[in-house]
Design an enzyme around this catalytic site. Structure first.
Site: not given
Ligand code: KIV
Length: 274
Positions: A112, A114, A181
């Site tokens: 993952k 960002e 998020e």
């Protein structure tokens, strides 16, 4: 028993909601494995396990060691590892080489990263070379210094385009799923409707295709309680009680009792020959 695959997740598991929790250690991962679709070895481990102020100091070596423990102790969940701050921003080649090392050393299913539109070339480069990538947009904890704190996104509609463009660019670059998020419900809903790949929300409402929480937060083991965290149980109190009992029993010599104490073999006394 086969592990959940990236394909299972990417195809939204036939519209069943996707469950994801963080796991950093073998005992917790073992407990989650039977129940949870995706175990995320998140760089939040820096704050939860190491008491860092934010996730920025976490290293690739730390992430790899924790991911190895999670993989070794599980058989069912799809395990995804966060690439920590500083391991993928310099160039797409740097990102690929660190993603490759992570996959080779841990055997996790994907990594993952960002970021949105700014890292689309990197995500494309990594996925085209066979490494599955989960995106992460909205509130990005690795950008905490740049953002000046942890701020909820999309409260003003003029902000939306940026996050929608981020999401579309990650899907087009080959991401198999995207974490949303800290964003308002209507924006998360809009992104989830537009994308073909699943969205996994944390502080992004029930409108996402799945949910993720930091396990220690939902067990009441951490001190932080942002609005989006639901504490399903608070295990601090029972743990503290057990510790107090231990201290009192050690001091009063109640522990260790006979049950927890080793003794010698019974002695066999041979008869003396006459
Ligand atoms: O680091 C992490 O644990 C995460 C999740 C909370 C999404 O990125």
């Amino acid at each position: 028993m086969a592990r959940k695959t990236i394909y299972d997740i990417q195809t939204k598991m036939g519209n069943e909601k996707i469950t994801c929790l963080t796991a950093y250690t073998a005992p917790i991962a073992r407990l989650l494995d039977e129940h949870i679709d995706i175990l995320l070895v998140g760089d939040s481990l820096g704050m939860v396990l190491y008491d860092y102020e934010n996730t920025l100091p976490v290293t690739l070596d730390q992430m790899i060691e924790h991911t190895k423990a999670v993989i070794k102790s599980t058989v069912k969940s799809c395990v995804i590892m966060d690439l920590p701050f500083g391991t993928y921003e310099e160039s797409k080649e740097q990102a690929f080489s660190n993603a490759l090392r992570s996959i080779k050393e841990t055997n996790c299913a994907g990594v993952k990263l960002e970021g949105g539109i700014l890292i689309k070339e990197t995500v494309k480069y990594i996925t085209e070379r066979g490494i599955p990538v989960m995106g992460h947009i909205g509130l990005q904890p690795q950008s905490v210094i740049l953002d000046g704190g942890y701020k909820i996104k999309g409260r003003d509609k003029f902000e939306w385009k940026k996050y929608i463009d981020d999401a579309i660019s990650l899907e087009n670059a080959g991401a198999f799923s995207i974490v949303l998020e800290g964003m308002v419900e209507p924006l998360a809903e809009e992104i989830t409707k537009i994308l073909n790949i699943p969205t996994i929300g944390i502080g992004a409402s029930v409108k996402c295709d799945g949910q993720v929480l930091v396990t220690e937060d939902m067990l009441g083991l951490t001190n932080i309680s942002p609005k989006f965290v639901k504490e399903y149980i608070n295990i601090r109190a029972p743990i503290e009680n057990a510790i107090k009992d231990y201290v009192s029993e050690v001091k009063s010599e109640k522990f260790p009792s006979e049950k927890h104490t080793y003794q010698m073999k019974p002695m066999i006394v041979k008869e003396e020959k006459k």
